[in-house]
Design a protein around this motif. Structure first.
Motif, PDB file in Angstrom:
ATOM      1  N   GLU A 105       0.821  -1.219   0.000  1.00 31.60           N
ATOM      2  CA  GLU A 105       0.000   0.000   0.000  1.00 31.60           C
ATOM      3  C   GLU A 105       0.852   1.266   0.000  1.00 31.60           C
ATOM      4  N   LEU A 106       2.063   1.184   0.549  1.00 34.73           N
ATOM      5  CA  LEU A 106       2.870   2.393   0.732  1.00 34.73           C
ATOM      6  C   LEU A 106       3.939   2.576  -0.338  1.00 34.73           C
ATOM      7  N   VAL A 107       4.147   1.546  -1.160  1.00 36.54           N
ATOM      8  CA  VAL A 107       5.215   1.599  -2.163  1.00 36.54           C
ATOM      9  C   VAL A 107       4.676   1.189  -3.534  1.00 36.54           C
ATOM     10  N   VAL A 108       4.833   2.094  -4.509  1.00 34.82           N
ATOM     11  CA  VAL A 108       4.382   1.818  -5.875  1.00 34.82           C
ATOM     12  C   VAL A 108       5.547   2.125  -6.824  1.00 34.82           C
ATOM     13  N   PHE A 109       5.791   1.255  -7.787  1.00 34.69           N
ATOM     14  CA  PHE A 109       6.878   1.489  -8.734  1.00 34.69           C
ATOM     15  C   PHE A 109       6.513   2.613  -9.692  1.00 34.69           C
ATOM     16  N   ALA A 110       7.403   3.607  -9.790  1.00 33.37           N
ATOM     17  CA  ALA A 110       7.139   4.765 -10.638  1.00 33.37           C
ATOM     18  C   ALA A 110       8.041   4.775 -11.868  1.00 33.37           C
ATOM     19  N   SER A 111       8.876   3.765 -12.022  1.00 32.61           N
ATOM     20  CA  SER A 111       9.748   3.680 -13.202  1.00 32.61           C
ATOM     21  C   SER A 111       9.992   2.208 -13.490  1.00 32.61           C
ATOM     22  N   PRO A 112      10.507   1.919 -14.689  1.00 31.47           N
ATOM     23  CA  PRO A 112      10.957   0.540 -14.925  1.00 31.47           C
ATOM     24  C   PRO A 112      12.176   0.243 -14.050  1.00 31.47           C
ATOM     25  N   LEU A 113      12.496  -1.022 -13.899  1.00 30.64           N
ATOM     26  CA  LEU A 113      13.720  -1.420 -13.216  1.00 30.64           C
ATOM     27  C   LEU A 113      14.884  -1.215 -14.186  1.00 30.64           C
ATOM     28  N   ARG A 114      15.859  -0.414 -13.762  1.00 28.69           N
ATOM     29  CA  ARG A 114      17.017  -0.162 -14.625  1.00 28.69           C
ATOM     30  C   ARG A 114      18.172  -1.072 -14.187  1.00 28.69           C
ATOM     31  N   TYR A 115      18.852  -1.656 -15.169  1.00 22.75           N
ATOM     32  CA  TYR A 115      19.948  -2.569 -14.825  1.00 22.75           C
ATOM     33  C   TYR A 115      21.145  -2.367 -15.746  1.00 22.75           C
ATOM     34  N   ARG A 116      22.318  -2.647 -15.219  1.00 20.98           N
ATOM     35  CA  ARG A 116      23.529  -2.718 -16.038  1.00 20.98           C
ATOM     36  C   ARG A 116      24.376  -3.827 -15.429  1.00 20.98           C
ATOM     37  N   ILE A 117      24.275  -4.992 -16.027  1.00 19.55           N
ATOM     38  CA  ILE A 117      24.825  -6.193 -15.410  1.00 19.55           C
ATOM     39  C   ILE A 117      25.920  -6.797 -16.276  1.00 19.55           C
ATOM     40  N   GLU A 118      27.041  -7.088 -15.629  1.00 18.08           N
ATOM     41  CA  GLU A 118      28.094  -7.869 -16.291  1.00 18.08           C
ATOM     42  C   GLU A 118      27.764  -9.334 -16.054  1.00 18.08           C
ATOM     43  N   ALA A 119      27.666 -10.097 -17.135  1.00 18.32           N
ATOM     44  CA  ALA A 119      27.363 -11.523 -17.016  1.00 18.32           C
ATOM     45  C   ALA A 119      28.526 -12.316 -17.581  1.00 18.32           C
ATOM     46  N   GLU A 120      28.982 -13.304 -16.806  1.00 13.06           N
ATOM     47  CA  GLU A 120      30.025 -14.177 -17.350  1.00 13.06           C
ATOM     48  C   GLU A 120      29.905 -15.569 -16.770  1.00 13.06           C
ATOM     49  N   LEU A 121      30.388 -16.535 -17.525  1.00 13.60           N
ATOM     50  CA  LEU A 121      30.393 -17.911 -17.037  1.00 13.60           C
ATOM     51  C   LEU A 121      31.735 -18.189 -16.397  1.00 13.60           C
ATOM     52  N   GLN A 122      31.652 -18.772 -15.194  1.00 16.61           N
ATOM     53  CA  GLN A 122      32.871 -19.222 -14.516  1.00 16.61           C
ATOM     54  C   GLN A 122      32.679 -20.716 -14.294  1.00 16.61           C
ATOM     55  N   GLY A 123      33.264 -21.521 -15.167  1.00 15.68           N
ATOM     56  CA  GLY A 123      33.016 -22.961 -15.132  1.00 15.68           C
ATOM     57  C   GLY A 123      31.555 -23.212 -15.454  1.00 15.68           C
ATOM     58  N   GLU A 124      30.868 -23.947 -14.570  1.00 14.98           N
ATOM     59  CA  GLU A 124      29.447 -24.228 -14.796  1.00 14.98           C
ATOM     60  C   GLU A 124      28.576 -23.320 -13.944  1.00 14.98           C
ATOM     61  N   ASN A 125      29.072 -22.131 -13.647  1.00 16.59           N
ATOM     62  CA  ASN A 125      28.295 -21.162 -12.872  1.00 16.59           C
ATOM     63  C   ASN A 125      28.191 -19.851 -13.633  1.00 16.59           C
ATOM     64  N   LEU A 126      27.056 -19.217 -13.424  1.00 22.83           N
ATOM     65  CA  LEU A 126      26.859 -17.900 -14.020  1.00 22.83           C
ATOM     66  C   LEU A 126      27.126 -16.846 -12.950  1.00 22.83           C
ATOM     67  N   PHE A 127      27.962 -15.899 -13.296  1.00 21.19           N
ATOM     68  CA  PHE A 127      28.264 -14.818 -12.361  1.00 21.19           C
ATOM     69  C   PHE A 127      27.702 -13.515 -12.914  1.00 21.19           C
ATOM     70  N   LEU A 128      26.942 -12.813 -12.071  1.00 21.63           N
ATOM     71  CA  LEU A 128      26.316 -11.551 -12.468  1.00 21.63           C
ATOM     72  C   LEU A 128      26.712 -10.473 -11.482  1.00 21.63           C
ATOM     73  N   GLN A 129      26.912  -9.269 -11.989  1.00 18.54           N
ATOM     74  CA  GLN A 129      27.257  -8.172 -11.082  1.00 18.54           C
ATOM     75  C   GLN A 129      26.923  -6.845 -11.740  1.00 18.54           C
ATOM     76  N   GLY A 130      26.340  -5.943 -10.970  1.00 16.39           N
ATOM     77  CA  GLY A 130      26.078  -4.616 -11.515  1.00 16.39           C
ATOM     78  C   GLY A 130      24.899  -3.963 -10.828  1.00 16.39           C
ATOM     79  N   PRO A 131      24.795  -2.674 -10.970  1.00 19.95           N
ATOM     80  CA  PRO A 131      23.752  -1.956 -10.238  1.00 19.95           C
ATOM     81  C   PRO A 131      22.354  -2.118 -10.832  1.00 19.95           C
ATOM     82  N   LEU A 132      21.378  -2.095  -9.929  1.00 22.51           N
ATOM     83  CA  LEU A 132      19.958  -2.085 -10.283  1.00 22.51           C
ATOM     84  C   LEU A 132      19.352  -0.865  -9.615  1.00 22.51           C
TER      85      LEU A 132
END
Ligand SMILES: [Zn+2]
Length: 160
Positions: free
Chosen positions: A33-60
């Motif tokens: 009731e007190l929080v409504v999204f007023a914009s889309p979610l903005r992201y800038r994510i570095e994605a890379e595979l490390q072996g059989e794992n996915l690593f993600l990092q970056g601001p939202l």
């Protein structure tokens, strides 16, 4: 919909994912009731595979229309998860949700962003809220039909 990454291409080189997700694409189940999204979610994510794992990092970040839990004033604020990071296996019980070559990143973004949202938004840490208004009413002298001498006044006289 949401945000997905091509895991096959990611095997060749890491990728930067940048863009916006409309609210219905990542937070359609959100209800506060007190929080409504007023914009889309903005992201800038570095994605890379490390072996059989996915690593993600970056601001939202996302802009919110909030209602102050103390004074009920509405205000706008931007919440940033600058430390967003995820390390997700591609196989096994906790594996990334995927369809074919595409891994779905949306649940990961959602989880982190929900944690960053204010649970009890306040327009200003100093906000004194409705208490102030209530106090000024107390001070105001009462006038009206109840403005008769106190029944205790008679008892006070008797006790003398
Ligand atoms: Zn307030």
């Amino acid at each position: 919909m949401g945000l997905s990454v091509n895991l096959r291409l990611l095997r060749e080189r890491s990728e930067t994912l940048e863009g916006e997700l409309a609210t219905e694409e990542w937070a359609s189940d959100f209800n506060d009731e007190l929080v409504v999204f007023a914009s889309p979610l903005r992201y800038r994510i570095e994605a890379e595979l490390q072996g059989e794992n996915l690593f993600l990092q970056g601001p939202l970040s996302v802009t919110l229309d909030c209602t102050c839990g103390r004074c009920l004033k509405t205000f706008q604020t931007t919440v940033t998860a600058s430390e967003f990071a995820a390390f997700v296996p591609l196989e096994g019980e906790d594996a990334l949700t995927s369809a074919g070559d595409f891994g779905d990143l949306t649940p990961l973004l959602r989880e982190d962003m929900y944690l960053a949202l204010p649970t009890n938004p306040v327009c200003n840490p100093e906000c004194r809220g409705l208490a102030r208004a209530a106090k000024s009413q107390e001070i105001r002298p009462e006038k009206g039909p109840n403005d008769s001498p106190s029944p205790w006044a008679a008892l006070d006289r008797l006790s003398l």
